[in-house]
Design a protein around this motif. Structure first.
Motif, PDB file in Angstrom:
ATOM      1  N   PRO A  67      -8.109 -31.042   0.011  1.00  0.00           N
ATOM      2  CA  PRO A  67      -8.183 -31.345   1.445  1.00  0.00           C
ATOM      3  C   PRO A  67      -9.180 -30.425   2.159  1.00  0.00           C
ATOM      4  O   PRO A  67      -9.440 -29.304   1.700  1.00  0.00           O
ATOM      5  CB  PRO A  67      -6.751 -31.095   1.930  1.00  0.00           C
ATOM      6  CG  PRO A  67      -5.900 -31.332   0.731  1.00  0.00           C
ATOM      7  CD  PRO A  67      -6.718 -30.815  -0.426  1.00  0.00           C
ATOM      8  N   PRO A  68      -9.773 -30.894   3.267  1.00  0.00           N
ATOM      9  CA  PRO A  68     -10.734 -30.059   4.004  1.00  0.00           C
ATOM     10  C   PRO A  68     -10.181 -28.662   4.280  1.00  0.00           C
ATOM     11  O   PRO A  68      -9.003 -28.508   4.631  1.00  0.00           O
ATOM     12  CB  PRO A  68     -10.945 -30.841   5.302  1.00  0.00           C
ATOM     13  CG  PRO A  68     -10.709 -32.261   4.925  1.00  0.00           C
ATOM     14  CD  PRO A  68      -9.596 -32.215   3.906  1.00  0.00           C
ATOM     15  N   GLY A  69     -11.033 -27.676   4.086  1.00  0.00           N
ATOM     16  CA  GLY A  69     -10.617 -26.299   4.282  1.00  0.00           C
ATOM     17  C   GLY A  69     -10.022 -25.676   3.036  1.00  0.00           C
ATOM     18  O   GLY A  69      -9.440 -24.590   3.107  1.00  0.00           O
ATOM     19  N   PHE A  70     -10.195 -26.325   1.875  1.00  0.00           N
ATOM     20  CA  PHE A  70      -9.590 -25.806   0.643  1.00  0.00           C
ATOM     21  C   PHE A  70     -10.166 -24.456   0.232  1.00  0.00           C
ATOM     22  O   PHE A  70      -9.497 -23.667  -0.425  1.00  0.00           O
ATOM     23  CB  PHE A  70      -9.743 -26.815  -0.489  1.00  0.00           C
ATOM     24  CG  PHE A  70     -11.133 -26.934  -1.050  1.00  0.00           C
ATOM     25  CD1 PHE A  70     -11.464 -26.304  -2.245  1.00  0.00           C
ATOM     26  CD2 PHE A  70     -12.108 -27.687  -0.405  1.00  0.00           C
ATOM     27  CE1 PHE A  70     -12.738 -26.424  -2.782  1.00  0.00           C
ATOM     28  CE2 PHE A  70     -13.373 -27.814  -0.940  1.00  0.00           C
ATOM     29  CZ  PHE A  70     -13.697 -27.183  -2.116  1.00  0.00           C
ATOM     30  N   THR A  71     -11.406 -24.181   0.623  1.00  0.00           N
ATOM     31  CA  THR A  71     -11.992 -22.863   0.341  1.00  0.00           C
ATOM     32  C   THR A  71     -11.503 -21.878   1.393  1.00  0.00           C
ATOM     33  O   THR A  71     -11.684 -22.089   2.590  1.00  0.00           O
ATOM     34  CB  THR A  71     -13.522 -22.932   0.340  1.00  0.00           C
ATOM     35  OG1 THR A  71     -13.942 -23.717  -0.774  1.00  0.00           O
ATOM     36  CG2 THR A  71     -14.140 -21.546   0.230  1.00  0.00           C
ATOM     37  N   LEU A  72     -10.893 -20.833   0.928  1.00  0.00           N
ATOM     38  CA  LEU A  72     -10.284 -19.846   1.823  1.00  0.00           C
ATOM     39  C   LEU A  72     -11.278 -18.731   2.137  1.00  0.00           C
ATOM     40  O   LEU A  72     -11.894 -18.158   1.238  1.00  0.00           O
ATOM     41  CB  LEU A  72      -9.036 -19.260   1.157  1.00  0.00           C
ATOM     42  CG  LEU A  72      -8.121 -18.391   2.011  1.00  0.00           C
ATOM     43  CD1 LEU A  72      -7.510 -19.201   3.143  1.00  0.00           C
ATOM     44  CD2 LEU A  72      -7.017 -17.797   1.142  1.00  0.00           C
ATOM     45  N   VAL A  73     -11.450 -18.442   3.416  1.00  0.00           N
ATOM     46  CA  VAL A  73     -12.296 -17.320   3.843  1.00  0.00           C
ATOM     47  C   VAL A  73     -11.439 -16.061   3.862  1.00  0.00           C
ATOM     48  O   VAL A  73     -10.465 -15.969   4.619  1.00  0.00           O
ATOM     49  CB  VAL A  73     -12.908 -17.586   5.227  1.00  0.00           C
ATOM     50  CG1 VAL A  73     -13.673 -16.352   5.706  1.00  0.00           C
ATOM     51  CG2 VAL A  73     -13.834 -18.800   5.177  1.00  0.00           C
TER      52      VAL A  73
END
Length: 209
Positions: A67-73
């Motif tokens: 889902p969109p935003g799966f890469t965590l900052v």
């Protein structure tokens, strides 16, 4: 394959003779930390490609999607990409163990421009932030943590040329189905009916198991 009539490029000077010099703006856009616009892009992106190579230069490119935003900052120069159930070949992971340099391209459906990230990666099997990466009850088995060394946005010319996002240009039936490709290449001898059931609607139900 014969190379008769080919004119190869053997030096940086020859390359520049063909391509010309990069525009100042193209050189100046490189950064080492995340801008708020980069964070917004990552929050909207459901898909990326991760390029790796081993110590001998053998390359791999692996798709990652959620889902969109799966890469965590994690901070201004660190991001984390979760791993989900797959085929367990782990080609890219083996590469990272030998050579930490990675390149990522982030897509937003319908947009021609992309976000490019280059940096150094490591594999993490457990961390408190894993709790923030749970999707449909699945907690990632590991994550790729990337320390950003270079980040910039890339123009849309390739997408415009390919018409990738134009539905009227889509023709998914132009090549055989995934079931028929599997039967021909890696699952020879299995009945096509069973493969069509395996890769049918039920396939999507097991992507987090």
């Amino acid at each position: 394959m014969g190379a008769e009539g080919w004119e190869s490029i053997e030096s940086a000077d020859e390359l520049r003779e063909v391509l010309g010099a990069p525009k100042p703006a193209a050189l100046a856009k490189e950064r080492r930390t995340l801008h708020e616009l980069d964070r917004a892009w990552l929050a909207a992106s459901p898909f990326c490609l991760i390029a790796t190579s081993d110590a001998d230069g053998n390359c791999d490119v692996s798709p990652k999607g959620d889902p969109p935003g799966f890469t965590l900052v994690l901070d201004d120069s660190t991001i984390a990409v979760p791993e989900r159930p797959g085929n367990r070949r782990a080609d890219g992971f083996h590469n990272i163990l030998r050579n930490p340099h990675v390149g990522l391209i982030y897509f937003v459906p319908g947009r021609g421009d992309t976000l490019r990230v280059n940096g150094r990666a490591r594999l993490v099997r457990e961390a408190p932030f894993f709790d923030r990466m749970v999707v449909k009850g699945h907690r990632p088995s590991l994550a790729i943590v990337v320390e950003i060394e270079q980040i910039f946005h890339h123009c849309s010319k390739a997408f415009l040329r390919s018409e990738l996002w134009r539905p009227e240009s889509w023709n998914p039936q132009v090549v055989p189905s995934r079931a028929r490709i599997a039967q021909a290449l890696e699952r020879q001898g299995e009945p096509i009916e069973e493969l069509e059931r395996y890769y049918g609607p039920a396939y999507a139900e097991g992507i987090y198991r």
